[in-house]
Design a protein around this motif. Sequence first.
Motif, PDB file in Angstrom:
ATOM      1  N   LEU A 266      -2.983  -3.790  -3.847  1.00  0.00           N
ATOM      2  CA  LEU A 266      -2.897  -2.640  -4.736  1.00  0.00           C
ATOM      3  C   LEU A 266      -1.718  -2.783  -5.693  1.00  0.00           C
ATOM      4  N   TYR A 267      -0.574  -3.197  -5.166  1.00  0.00           N
ATOM      5  CA  TYR A 267       0.643  -3.300  -5.983  1.00  0.00           C
ATOM      6  C   TYR A 267       0.512  -4.371  -7.059  1.00  0.00           C
ATOM      7  N   GLU A 268      -0.102  -5.482  -6.718  1.00  0.00           N
ATOM      8  CA  GLU A 268      -0.179  -6.613  -7.644  1.00  0.00           C
ATOM      9  C   GLU A 268      -1.426  -6.596  -8.521  1.00  0.00           C
ATOM     10  N   SER A 269      -2.309  -5.631  -8.321  1.00  0.00           N
ATOM     11  CA  SER A 269      -3.555  -5.579  -9.080  1.00  0.00           C
ATOM     12  C   SER A 269      -3.303  -5.345 -10.567  1.00  0.00           C
ATOM     13  N   TYR A 277      -2.738   4.376 -10.091  1.00  0.00           N
ATOM     14  CA  TYR A 277      -2.572   4.959  -8.755  1.00  0.00           C
ATOM     15  C   TYR A 277      -1.198   4.614  -8.178  1.00  0.00           C
ATOM     16  N   VAL A 278      -0.724   3.406  -8.444  1.00  0.00           N
ATOM     17  CA  VAL A 278       0.617   3.017  -7.995  1.00  0.00           C
ATOM     18  C   VAL A 278       1.663   3.905  -8.668  1.00  0.00           C
ATOM     19  N   LYS A 279       1.481   4.169  -9.953  1.00  0.00           N
ATOM     20  CA  LYS A 279       2.408   5.060 -10.664  1.00  0.00           C
ATOM     21  C   LYS A 279       2.389   6.459 -10.053  1.00  0.00           C
ATOM     22  N   GLU A 285       6.958  10.471  -4.221  1.00  0.00           N
ATOM     23  CA  GLU A 285       7.975  10.120  -3.219  1.00  0.00           C
ATOM     24  C   GLU A 285       8.583  11.341  -2.542  1.00  0.00           C
ATOM     25  N   SER A 286       8.867  12.386  -3.288  1.00  0.00           N
ATOM     26  CA  SER A 286       9.558  13.552  -2.723  1.00  0.00           C
ATOM     27  C   SER A 286       8.591  14.634  -2.244  1.00  0.00           C
ATOM     28  N   TYR A 300       6.653   0.813   0.705  1.00  0.00           N
ATOM     29  CA  TYR A 300       6.347  -0.574   0.322  1.00  0.00           C
ATOM     30  C   TYR A 300       6.477  -0.757  -1.187  1.00  0.00           C
ATOM     31  N   ILE A 301       5.949   0.169  -1.970  1.00  0.00           N
ATOM     32  CA  ILE A 301       5.986   0.072  -3.431  1.00  0.00           C
ATOM     33  C   ILE A 301       7.425   0.067  -3.939  1.00  0.00           C
TER      34      ILE A 301
END
Length: 360
Positions: A266-269, A277-279, A285-286, A300-301
């Motif tokens: 997912l991260y490297e896609s 979605y990663v953004k 996070e909070s 992980y991200i």
Amino acid sequence: MERTIKTRVLQALEDLSRKNLEKFCFHLRNRGDKPEIRTREVEKKSPVEITDLMVSKFTAVRAVKVTVETLRLIDCNQEAETLESKTKACVDTGDPIFRKTSDGKLNTKPSQEAENHAARPFTSKAVKGASVKMMRPEEVEAEAKAQVLSEGGDPGNDRLVLSRYVIQFGKYKGQNFKWLLENDLTYAALIVAEHQRERKHSMIQSPHMAHKDSLTQYVIAYHELSEELRYHHAYLRAKQRSLQPGQEGMALLGFGAHRWETLQGLYESKDLDKISYVKYLRRMESECTPGSKMVDAIRYILQRDQELAAAGTAPSRPFTRSFCRGPRKRKSNRTSSSRSVQGKWRRTGSKTQQTCLLRF
């Protein structure tokens, strides 16, 4: 059972006025589903003949469902509710009614009722060090049979009895197996997948293991859950692999539209939807629930982001207006020649420089 059902359906039809019986037959002929009912089969027929016809066409259990649905179509709601209540014990075979999404797919998310139950104080984590009493298998079965009898059901129906087994562990302790499949398929599938993996290495017949054997027997009887079980087996295998040093990214995301994706994949896609979605996960996070799968994904991200920042690089992302913002334009009196030189520098600059320009 069939005789009881036929009697109840007949009573419902006999209670209808002549006009409502005609309406009932009209909707019965125009159900738009198989098996079809022809006009000549119900025209000028008595309630007895119509009842016999429906049971022969649909089976006794389904005849009740069709009758209730048709009664509601002609606004005979009281008659429908009466028939439903009087035949409930007869038509309940122990099969759960699976929730569906608006597009007809299986709804695997916890229902509001499940969330409310899990949030209750006495279903939360047990006091540390306190022993949890488990009923013996024969006690659980006896209790389930007593429940079936109290509802007017057949205690000789194994699946019906199994559906009334009361859960002895976890956040849904106190509910029965049928309730679990109707309210939280994901939890049920995860418990069964974990138990099946454990059973490969252990044949211990403790009350706890025996209870999970019973739950597994109930769950695997429904093909609707086969895909969910397959996913959870894959999730557990990936989780085990991710525990190896340097393999953290091999874990599956485990939720949302990309739940089959590994964290690394997912991260490297370079797929725009996955980048977006990663953004989104970075922004969450909070706000995410502590201890959730989302927390693991975000951790992980952010760790990967820090590693890339320390190395002086950034994750490779294709440049599009939808998610990248170029350098802010400045008013300048530079000649077209100077702009051309700048453009040439941008095209010939190092890969790191180009990537940094696209950093978001």
